[in-house]
Design a protein around this motif. Structure first.
Motif, PDB file in Angstrom:
ATOM      1  N   GLY A  44       9.553  18.142  -0.730  1.00 23.91           N
ATOM      2  CA  GLY A  44       8.918  17.766  -1.983  1.00 23.91           C
ATOM      3  C   GLY A  44       7.554  17.166  -1.738  1.00 23.91           C
ATOM      4  N   GLU A  45       7.050  16.450  -2.749  1.00 20.91           N
ATOM      5  CA  GLU A  45       5.745  15.808  -2.670  1.00 20.91           C
ATOM      6  C   GLU A  45       5.893  14.325  -3.001  1.00 20.91           C
ATOM      7  OE1 GLU A  45       3.198  17.956  -5.297  1.00 20.91           O
ATOM      8  OE2 GLU A  45       3.307  19.818  -4.121  1.00 20.91           O
ATOM      9  N   PHE A  46       4.921  13.526  -2.569  1.00 24.20           N
ATOM     10  CA  PHE A  46       4.983  12.090  -2.824  1.00 24.20           C
ATOM     11  C   PHE A  46       3.603  11.544  -3.153  1.00 24.20           C
ATOM     12  CE2 PHE A  46       3.857  12.324   1.647  1.00 24.20           C
ATOM     13  CZ  PHE A  46       2.920  11.320   1.785  1.00 24.20           C
ATOM     14  N   THR A  47       3.613  10.436  -3.880  1.00 18.22           N
ATOM     15  CA  THR A  47       2.423   9.625  -4.088  1.00 18.22           C
ATOM     16  C   THR A  47       2.753   8.215  -3.634  1.00 18.22           C
ATOM     17  OG1 THR A  47       1.694  10.943  -5.981  1.00 18.22           O
ATOM     18  CG2 THR A  47       0.760   8.730  -5.758  1.00 18.22           C
ATOM     19  N   GLN A  48       1.884   7.621  -2.863  1.00 14.93           N
ATOM     20  CA  GLN A  48       2.111   6.289  -2.300  1.00 14.93           C
ATOM     21  C   GLN A  48       1.018   5.335  -2.762  1.00 14.93           C
ATOM     22  OE1 GLN A  48       2.956   6.141   1.945  1.00 14.93           O
ATOM     23  NE2 GLN A  48       1.661   4.333   2.151  1.00 14.93           N
ATOM     24  N   ARG A  49       1.429   4.175  -3.285  1.00 14.36           N
ATOM     25  CA  ARG A  49       0.484   3.160  -3.745  1.00 14.36           C
ATOM     26  C   ARG A  49       0.711   1.862  -2.990  1.00 14.36           C
ATOM     27  NH1 ARG A  49       1.899   6.264  -8.068  1.00 14.36           N
ATOM     28  NH2 ARG A  49       0.169   7.104  -9.316  1.00 14.36           N
ATOM     29  N   GLN A  50      -0.347   1.273  -2.512  1.00 11.98           N
ATOM     30  CA  GLN A  50      -0.295  -0.021  -1.839  1.00 11.98           C
ATOM     31  C   GLN A  50      -0.703  -1.110  -2.823  1.00 11.98           C
ATOM     32  OE1 GLN A  50       1.066   1.777   1.319  1.00 11.98           O
ATOM     33  NE2 GLN A  50       0.583  -0.377   1.560  1.00 11.98           N
ATOM     34  N   ILE A  51       0.055  -2.190  -2.870  1.00 13.43           N
ATOM     35  CA  ILE A  51      -0.263  -3.316  -3.740  1.00 13.43           C
ATOM     36  C   ILE A  51      -0.243  -4.586  -2.903  1.00 13.43           C
ATOM     37  CG2 ILE A  51       0.439  -4.644  -5.766  1.00 13.43           C
ATOM     38  CD1 ILE A  51       1.738  -2.101  -6.828  1.00 13.43           C
ATOM     39  N   LYS A  52      -1.349  -5.343  -2.936  1.00 17.65           N
ATOM     40  CA  LYS A  52      -1.458  -6.573  -2.170  1.00 17.65           C
ATOM     41  C   LYS A  52      -1.464  -7.779  -3.103  1.00 17.65           C
ATOM     42  CE  LYS A  52      -3.960  -4.695   1.810  1.00 17.65           C
ATOM     43  NZ  LYS A  52      -5.151  -4.827   2.675  1.00 17.65           N
ATOM     44  N   ASP A 176       7.148  -6.393   2.000  1.00 15.27           N
ATOM     45  CA  ASP A 176       7.135  -7.005   3.318  1.00 15.27           C
ATOM     46  C   ASP A 176       7.105  -8.529   3.211  1.00 15.27           C
ATOM     47  OD1 ASP A 176       4.502  -7.845   2.860  1.00 15.27           O
ATOM     48  OD2 ASP A 176       3.623  -6.223   4.047  1.00 15.27           O
ATOM     49  N   ALA A 177       7.085  -9.194   4.356  1.00 12.74           N
ATOM     50  CA  ALA A 177       7.170 -10.654   4.390  1.00 12.74           C
ATOM     51  C   ALA A 177       5.919 -11.324   3.829  1.00 12.74           C
ATOM     52  CB  ALA A 177       7.411 -11.128   5.822  1.00 12.74           C
ATOM     53  N   PHE A 178       4.828 -10.572   3.659  1.00 20.53           N
ATOM     54  CA  PHE A 178       3.570 -11.136   3.171  1.00 20.53           C
ATOM     55  C   PHE A 178       3.369 -10.889   1.676  1.00 20.53           C
ATOM     56  CE2 PHE A 178       3.057  -9.995   7.646  1.00 20.53           C
ATOM     57  CZ  PHE A 178       2.732 -11.229   8.181  1.00 20.53           C
ATOM     58  N   GLY A 179       4.402 -10.349   1.020  1.00 20.02           N
ATOM     59  CA  GLY A 179       4.314 -10.105  -0.405  1.00 20.02           C
ATOM     60  C   GLY A 179       3.627  -8.807  -0.772  1.00 20.02           C
ATOM     61  N   GLN A 180       3.271  -7.998   0.224  1.00 20.35           N
ATOM     62  CA  GLN A 180       2.653  -6.706  -0.055  1.00 20.35           C
ATOM     63  C   GLN A 180       3.734  -5.690  -0.423  1.00 20.35           C
ATOM     64  OE1 GLN A 180      -1.173  -6.037   2.481  1.00 20.35           O
ATOM     65  NE2 GLN A 180       0.385  -6.802   3.866  1.00 20.35           N
ATOM     66  N   VAL A 181       3.405  -4.810  -1.349  1.00 18.16           N
ATOM     67  CA  VAL A 181       4.367  -3.842  -1.854  1.00 18.16           C
ATOM     68  C   VAL A 181       3.827  -2.431  -1.671  1.00 18.16           C
ATOM     69  CG1 VAL A 181       5.632  -3.027  -3.882  1.00 18.16           C
ATOM     70  CG2 VAL A 181       5.251  -5.482  -3.548  1.00 18.16           C
ATOM     71  N   THR A 182       4.679  -1.539  -1.180  1.00 22.28           N
ATOM     72  CA  THR A 182       4.368  -0.122  -1.114  1.00 22.28           C
ATOM     73  C   THR A 182       5.258   0.590  -2.120  1.00 22.28           C
ATOM     74  OG1 THR A 182       3.808  -0.232   1.243  1.00 22.28           O
ATOM     75  CG2 THR A 182       4.306   1.937   0.346  1.00 22.28           C
ATOM     76  N   GLN A 183       4.649   1.333  -3.039  1.00 20.06           N
ATOM     77  CA  GLN A 183       5.392   2.074  -4.048  1.00 20.06           C
ATOM     78  C   GLN A 183       5.286   3.563  -3.757  1.00 20.06           C
ATOM     79  OE1 GLN A 183       3.460   0.778  -7.667  1.00 20.06           O
ATOM     80  NE2 GLN A 183       4.916  -0.903  -7.969  1.00 20.06           N
ATOM     81  N   LEU A 184       6.430   4.245  -3.781  1.00 17.40           N
ATOM     82  CA  LEU A 184       6.473   5.684  -3.559  1.00 17.40           C
ATOM     83  C   LEU A 184       7.114   6.359  -4.760  1.00 17.40           C
ATOM     84  CD1 LEU A 184       7.742   5.703   0.117  1.00 17.40           C
ATOM     85  CD2 LEU A 184       5.606   6.722  -0.621  1.00 17.40           C
ATOM     86  N   SER A 185       6.528   7.456  -5.208  1.00 10.48           N
ATOM     87  CA  SER A 185       7.165   8.279  -6.235  1.00 10.48           C
ATOM     88  C   SER A 185       7.275   9.703  -5.706  1.00 10.48           C
ATOM     89  CB  SER A 185       6.355   8.248  -7.536  1.00 10.48           C
ATOM     90  OG  SER A 185       5.032   8.704  -7.325  1.00 10.48           O
ATOM     91  N   PHE A 186       8.398  10.377  -6.029  1.00 17.89           N
ATOM     92  CA  PHE A 186       8.686  11.702  -5.492  1.00 17.89           C
ATOM     93  C   PHE A 186       8.676  12.740  -6.613  1.00 17.89           C
ATOM     94  CE2 PHE A 186      11.152   8.669  -2.837  1.00 17.89           C
ATOM     95  CZ  PHE A 186      10.411   8.808  -1.667  1.00 17.89           C
ATOM     96  N   THR A 187       8.088  13.905  -6.345  1.00 17.04           N
ATOM     97  CA  THR A 187       8.036  14.998  -7.307  1.00 17.04           C
ATOM     98  C   THR A 187       8.319  16.319  -6.595  1.00 17.04           C
ATOM     99  OG1 THR A 187       5.637  15.242  -6.986  1.00 17.04           O
ATOM    100  CG2 THR A 187       6.373  13.833  -8.813  1.00 17.04           C
ATOM    101  N   ARG A 188       8.555  17.370  -7.390  1.00 13.79           N
ATOM    102  CA  ARG A 188       8.792  18.734  -6.868  1.00 13.79           C
ATOM    103  C   ARG A 188       9.865  18.745  -5.786  1.00 13.79           C
ATOM    104  NH1 ARG A 188       4.961  22.315  -8.622  1.00 13.79           N
ATOM    105  NH2 ARG A 188       3.083  21.425  -9.554  1.00 13.79           N
TER     106      ARG A 188
END
Length: 213
Positions: A44-52, A176-188
């Motif tokens: 499939g395909e993915f989109t990844q977003r980093q949030i600090k 993670d331990a520093f409060g950073q978030v990685t968001q992934l969404s999956f399509t197709r």
């Protein structure tokens, strides 16, 4: 090598489907266990977003996208296509990380690279509860959520949330331990496609520098 390591820290090391009848309203844990038991391969395909977290507020820190395919246990190809090319590929024994711009390959034992990582959830064996504590995490954004907490302290992520619908993972959130978030969404997402033999065998690109870890 320093530049490659800096880039890799920004990416997921990983680092993750056709609907299953009767699972549309099922709890996340039931949906996920059914998915793991029946999905031997997928693509499939993915989109990844980093949030600090900056001064107590969460702010976007970058978006990347690409494609993936996997075959259990421990074989996968995770390809970043935007904003730049990078490849994570595992053949069941080793993990190869290829930076196209630098023409550089880093090789790691797959067991060490997976462990309690997000990649182990989607691409590893079916024995998830050996490395993760799993529990329901409620409903939001139209998805049923599952929380996976690594049993080992030697891992990058403190918590991993998986959002499911109709028996398929639709999203992941990694904190993670520093409060950073990685968001992934999956399509197709295509479940159990016919993947050619040798699909996951990595060939070192011509002239590439290779580093063993």
């Amino acid at each position: 090598m320093i530049l490659a390591s800096h880039r890799l820290r920004k990416l997921l090391l990983p680092v993750l489907f056709a609907a299953l009848p009767g699972l549309a309203g099922a709890a996340a844990l039931d949906q996920f266990k059914s998915f793991v038991a029946t999905a031997k391969s997928a693509k499939g395909e993915f989109t990844q977003r980093q949030i600090k977290t900056v001064d107590g507020a969460q702010k976007p820190a970058g978006v990347s996208s690409g494609s993936f395919m996997f075959a259990r246990p421990g074989k996968f190809i995770w390809t970043y296509q935007k904003p730049y090319d990078q490849l994570l590929q595992a053949d069941g024994e080793k993990l190869y990380i290829y930076d196209k711009d630098l023409n550089q390959v880093t090789v790691k034992p797959l067991g060490d690279a997976l462990g309690s990582s997000p990649a182990a959830i989607l691409f590893g064996s079916n024995d998830l509860e050996k490395n993760f504590s799993l529990k329901e995490a409620g409903s939001r954004d139209g998805l049923e959520w599952l929380e996976a907490t690594p049993r080992s302290r030697d891992t990058t992520f403190e918590r991993i949330a998986i959002g499911l619908k109709d028996g398929l993972p639709q999203a992941m959130e990694l904190r993670d331990a520093f409060g950073q978030v990685t968001q992934l969404s999956f399509t197709r997402f295509e479940k159990n496609p016919n993947l050619p033999a040798g699909q996951f065998r990595f060939t070192v690109p011509k002239g590439a520098d290779v580093f063993q870890q």
